[in-house]
Write a protein that holds these residues in place. Structure first.
Motif, PDB file in Angstrom:
ATOM      1  N   TYR A  83      -7.358 -45.058  30.028  1.00  0.00           N
ATOM      2  CA  TYR A  83      -8.488 -44.644  29.200  1.00  0.00           C
ATOM      3  C   TYR A  83      -8.545 -45.503  27.938  1.00  0.00           C
ATOM      4  O   TYR A  83      -9.580 -46.044  27.579  1.00  0.00           O
ATOM      5  CB  TYR A  83      -8.335 -43.175  28.769  1.00  0.00           C
ATOM      6  N   GLU A 122     -11.360 -48.595  27.038  1.00  0.00           N
ATOM      7  CA  GLU A 122     -12.171 -48.554  25.821  1.00  0.00           C
ATOM      8  C   GLU A 122     -11.924 -49.786  24.954  1.00  0.00           C
ATOM      9  O   GLU A 122     -12.856 -50.381  24.427  1.00  0.00           O
ATOM     10  CB  GLU A 122     -11.898 -47.282  25.026  1.00  0.00           C
ATOM     11  N   TYR A 139     -14.847 -40.034  29.547  1.00  0.00           N
ATOM     12  CA  TYR A 139     -14.737 -38.611  29.244  1.00  0.00           C
ATOM     13  C   TYR A 139     -14.075 -37.901  30.417  1.00  0.00           C
ATOM     14  O   TYR A 139     -13.925 -38.461  31.491  1.00  0.00           O
ATOM     15  CB  TYR A 139     -16.134 -38.035  28.967  1.00  0.00           C
ATOM     16  N   ASP A 140     -13.707 -36.653  30.206  1.00  0.00           N
ATOM     17  CA  ASP A 140     -13.059 -35.876  31.271  1.00  0.00           C
ATOM     18  C   ASP A 140     -13.893 -35.848  32.541  1.00  0.00           C
ATOM     19  O   ASP A 140     -13.366 -35.842  33.642  1.00  0.00           O
ATOM     20  CB  ASP A 140     -12.777 -34.447  30.811  1.00  0.00           C
ATOM     21  N   SER A 141     -15.203 -35.852  32.384  1.00  0.00           N
ATOM     22  CA  SER A 141     -16.085 -35.809  33.552  1.00  0.00           C
ATOM     23  C   SER A 141     -16.090 -37.129  34.326  1.00  0.00           C
ATOM     24  O   SER A 141     -16.609 -37.200  35.435  1.00  0.00           O
ATOM     25  CB  SER A 141     -17.510 -35.463  33.121  1.00  0.00           C
ATOM     26  N   ASP A 142     -15.499 -38.171  33.753  1.00  0.00           N
ATOM     27  CA  ASP A 142     -15.463 -39.493  34.382  1.00  0.00           C
ATOM     28  C   ASP A 142     -14.203 -39.736  35.206  1.00  0.00           C
ATOM     29  O   ASP A 142     -13.934 -40.861  35.607  1.00  0.00           O
ATOM     30  CB  ASP A 142     -15.552 -40.598  33.316  1.00  0.00           C
TER      31      ASP A 142
END
Length: 99
Positions: A59, A63, A71-74
Motif C-alpha cells: 500500500y 502510493e 483504500y480498504d475497498s481496493d
C-alpha cells in the motif's frame, strides 16, 4: 483500436507490470528475481504467499511510487500484478475494455 494503439497499450502494460514486479521484490525483500513473477500469478496463497503485513508495505509503496491512493475497498487489486497494473495505470484498463 488500431494495431499501433494495441502495441502501445501492450508496451505500457508490460512496462507497468515490470515496474510493479521490481517494487514487490525490492520493498518486500523477496529472494527471487522480478522476472520470475508472472503477470497473472496470485500474490497470496499458492502464488507469492504474501501476508497482511506485505500488503501494508505494498500500500505504502504503491502510493509512493505511483501516486495512487488505495483504500480498504481496493483489496481485490492485490490479486495479481496485472490487476495492480490496471489500478495504478487506469489508462491500461480503459484501453483494453471492449467498446
Amino acid at each position: 483500436m488500431t494495431l499501433d494503439e494495441l502495441r502501445a497499450t501492450a508496451a505500457a502494460r508490460h512496462e507497468t507490470c515490470a515496474q510493479i514486479k521490481k517494487m514487490i521484490v525490492s520493498r518486500l525483500d523477496l529472494p527471487i528475481e522480478p522476472a520470475w513473477i508472472t503477470d497473472d500469478q496470485p500474490l497470496f496463497g499458492r502464488g507469492l504467499e504474501l501476508d497482511s503485513l506485505d500488503v501494508l508495505e505494498l500500500y505504502v509503496a504503491i502510493e509512493a511510487e505511483f501516486g495512487v491512493a488505495l483504500y480498504d475497498s481496493d483489496m481485490s487489486v492485490f490479486g495479481s500484478v496485472s490487476r495492480l497494473a490496471d489500478h495504478v495505470n487506469p489508462a491500461l484498463a480503459e484501453r483494453t475494455r471492449p467498446a
